[in-house]
Design a protein around this motif. Sequence first.
Motif, PDB file in Angstrom:
ATOM      1  N   CYS A   9       0.832  -1.214   0.000  1.00  0.00           N
ATOM      2  CA  CYS A   9       0.000   0.000   0.000  1.00  0.00           C
ATOM      3  C   CYS A   9       0.864   1.261   0.000  1.00  0.00           C
ATOM      4  O   CYS A   9       1.727   1.438   0.860  1.00  0.00           O
ATOM      5  CB  CYS A   9      -0.915  -0.007   1.222  1.00  0.00           C
ATOM      6  N   ILE A  10       0.611   2.129  -0.952  1.00  0.00           N
ATOM      7  CA  ILE A  10       1.433   3.334  -1.105  1.00  0.00           C
ATOM      8  C   ILE A  10       1.160   4.322   0.030  1.00  0.00           C
ATOM      9  O   ILE A  10       2.049   5.078   0.445  1.00  0.00           O
ATOM     10  CB  ILE A  10       1.176   3.977  -2.495  1.00  0.00           C
ATOM     11  N   VAL A  11      -0.054   4.333   0.553  1.00  0.00           N
ATOM     12  CA  VAL A  11      -0.367   5.226   1.672  1.00  0.00           C
ATOM     13  C   VAL A  11       0.315   4.734   2.945  1.00  0.00           C
ATOM     14  O   VAL A  11       0.919   5.518   3.682  1.00  0.00           O
ATOM     15  CB  VAL A  11      -1.893   5.334   1.878  1.00  0.00           C
ATOM     16  N   CYS A  12       0.244   3.438   3.167  1.00  0.00           N
ATOM     17  CA  CYS A  12       0.909   2.877   4.347  1.00  0.00           C
ATOM     18  C   CYS A  12       2.413   3.124   4.290  1.00  0.00           C
ATOM     19  O   CYS A  12       3.049   3.383   5.295  1.00  0.00           O
ATOM     20  CB  CYS A  12       0.620   1.378   4.454  1.00  0.00           C
ATOM     21  N   ARG A  13       2.969   3.040   3.098  1.00  0.00           N
ATOM     22  CA  ARG A  13       4.390   3.337   2.941  1.00  0.00           C
ATOM     23  C   ARG A  13       4.698   4.748   3.401  1.00  0.00           C
ATOM     24  O   ARG A  13       5.642   4.986   4.136  1.00  0.00           O
ATOM     25  CB  ARG A  13       4.796   3.205   1.463  1.00  0.00           C
ATOM     26  N   ARG A  14       3.895   5.688   2.952  1.00  0.00           N
ATOM     27  CA  ARG A  14       4.135   7.090   3.306  1.00  0.00           C
ATOM     28  C   ARG A  14       3.896   7.355   4.786  1.00  0.00           C
ATOM     29  O   ARG A  14       4.508   8.228   5.367  1.00  0.00           O
ATOM     30  CB  ARG A  14       3.214   7.994   2.479  1.00  0.00           C
ATOM     31  N   LEU A  15       2.980   6.611   5.351  1.00  0.00           N
ATOM     32  CA  LEU A  15       2.694   6.775   6.768  1.00  0.00           C
ATOM     33  C   LEU A  15       3.669   5.975   7.622  1.00  0.00           C
ATOM     34  O   LEU A  15       3.537   5.925   8.833  1.00  0.00           O
ATOM     35  CB  LEU A  15       1.261   6.325   7.072  1.00  0.00           C
ATOM     36  N   ALA A  16       4.636   5.352   6.949  1.00  0.00           N
ATOM     37  CA  ALA A  16       5.645   4.550   7.641  1.00  0.00           C
ATOM     38  C   ALA A  16       5.028   3.405   8.423  1.00  0.00           C
ATOM     39  O   ALA A  16       5.465   3.058   9.510  1.00  0.00           O
ATOM     40  CB  ALA A  16       6.506   5.428   8.549  1.00  0.00           C
ATOM     41  N   LEU A  17       3.984   2.842   7.862  1.00  0.00           N
ATOM     42  CA  LEU A  17       3.334   1.692   8.489  1.00  0.00           C
ATOM     43  C   LEU A  17       3.888   0.381   7.940  1.00  0.00           C
ATOM     44  O   LEU A  17       3.436  -0.695   8.296  1.00  0.00           O
ATOM     45  CB  LEU A  17       1.817   1.736   8.249  1.00  0.00           C
ATOM     46  N   GLY A  18       4.851   0.498   7.044  1.00  0.00           N
ATOM     47  CA  GLY A  18       5.448  -0.695   6.481  1.00  0.00           C
ATOM     48  C   GLY A  18       4.715  -1.168   5.245  1.00  0.00           C
ATOM     49  O   GLY A  18       3.783  -0.528   4.774  1.00  0.00           O
ATOM     50  N   GLU A  19       5.171  -2.285   4.716  1.00  0.00           N
ATOM     51  CA  GLU A  19       4.546  -2.827   3.520  1.00  0.00           C
ATOM     52  C   GLU A  19       3.349  -3.669   3.912  1.00  0.00           C
ATOM     53  O   GLU A  19       3.467  -4.647   4.607  1.00  0.00           O
ATOM     54  CB  GLU A  19       5.543  -3.688   2.739  1.00  0.00           C
ATOM     55  N   TYR A  46      -6.567  -2.872   2.008  1.00  0.00           N
ATOM     56  CA  TYR A  46      -8.023  -2.904   2.149  1.00  0.00           C
ATOM     57  C   TYR A  46      -8.544  -1.667   2.892  1.00  0.00           C
ATOM     58  O   TYR A  46      -9.510  -1.036   2.467  1.00  0.00           O
ATOM     59  CB  TYR A  46      -8.470  -4.168   2.879  1.00  0.00           C
ATOM     60  N   LEU A  47      -7.859  -1.304   3.962  1.00  0.00           N
ATOM     61  CA  LEU A  47      -8.300  -0.162   4.775  1.00  0.00           C
ATOM     62  C   LEU A  47      -8.336   1.127   3.959  1.00  0.00           C
ATOM     63  O   LEU A  47      -9.307   1.888   4.021  1.00  0.00           O
ATOM     64  CB  LEU A  47      -7.361   0.010   5.970  1.00  0.00           C
ATOM     65  N   HIS A  48      -7.264   1.355   3.200  1.00  0.00           N
ATOM     66  CA  HIS A  48      -7.171   2.600   2.436  1.00  0.00           C
ATOM     67  C   HIS A  48      -7.878   2.526   1.082  1.00  0.00           C
ATOM     68  O   HIS A  48      -7.960   3.520   0.369  1.00  0.00           O
ATOM     69  CB  HIS A  48      -5.691   2.974   2.236  1.00  0.00           C
ATOM     70  N   HIS A  49      -8.356   1.338   0.742  1.00  0.00           N
ATOM     71  CA  HIS A  49      -9.046   1.164  -0.527  1.00  0.00           C
ATOM     72  C   HIS A  49     -10.559   1.138  -0.348  1.00  0.00           C
ATOM     73  O   HIS A  49     -11.277   1.968  -0.893  1.00  0.00           O
ATOM     74  CB  HIS A  49      -8.551  -0.132  -1.186  1.00  0.00           C
TER      75      HIS A  49
END
Length: 88
Positions: A9-19, A46-49
């Motif tokens: 997830c590209i958003v999780c990446r930016r939020l530093a939540l990992g892959e 799933y969460l961000h989608h």
Amino acid sequence: MGRVAGLGCIVCRRLALGETLAEVHHIRAGQGWKRAPHHHTIPLCYLHHRGADGIHHIGTKAWARRFWPEADLLAEVLLALGGSPSGG
Ligand SMILES: [Zn+2]
Ligand SMILES: [Zn+2]
């Protein structure tokens, strides 16, 4: 398009939540730009989608304010995939 989803997830990446396990989201052309490059897909978990914080749940505009505009994320995805802007 396994390569896109493979980024996580590209958003999780930016939020530093990992892959996180990602689904492929198809960006609808014609909202913020006129002409789109060929592949308008970004990986979203799933969460961000589709989940509570999902782009399909809260809407594209609200989602862009809360996180980042799709176009911004798409640019990052294309970079992460290693494609140079002119190289295809
Ligand atoms: Zn995510
Ligand atoms: Zn989607």
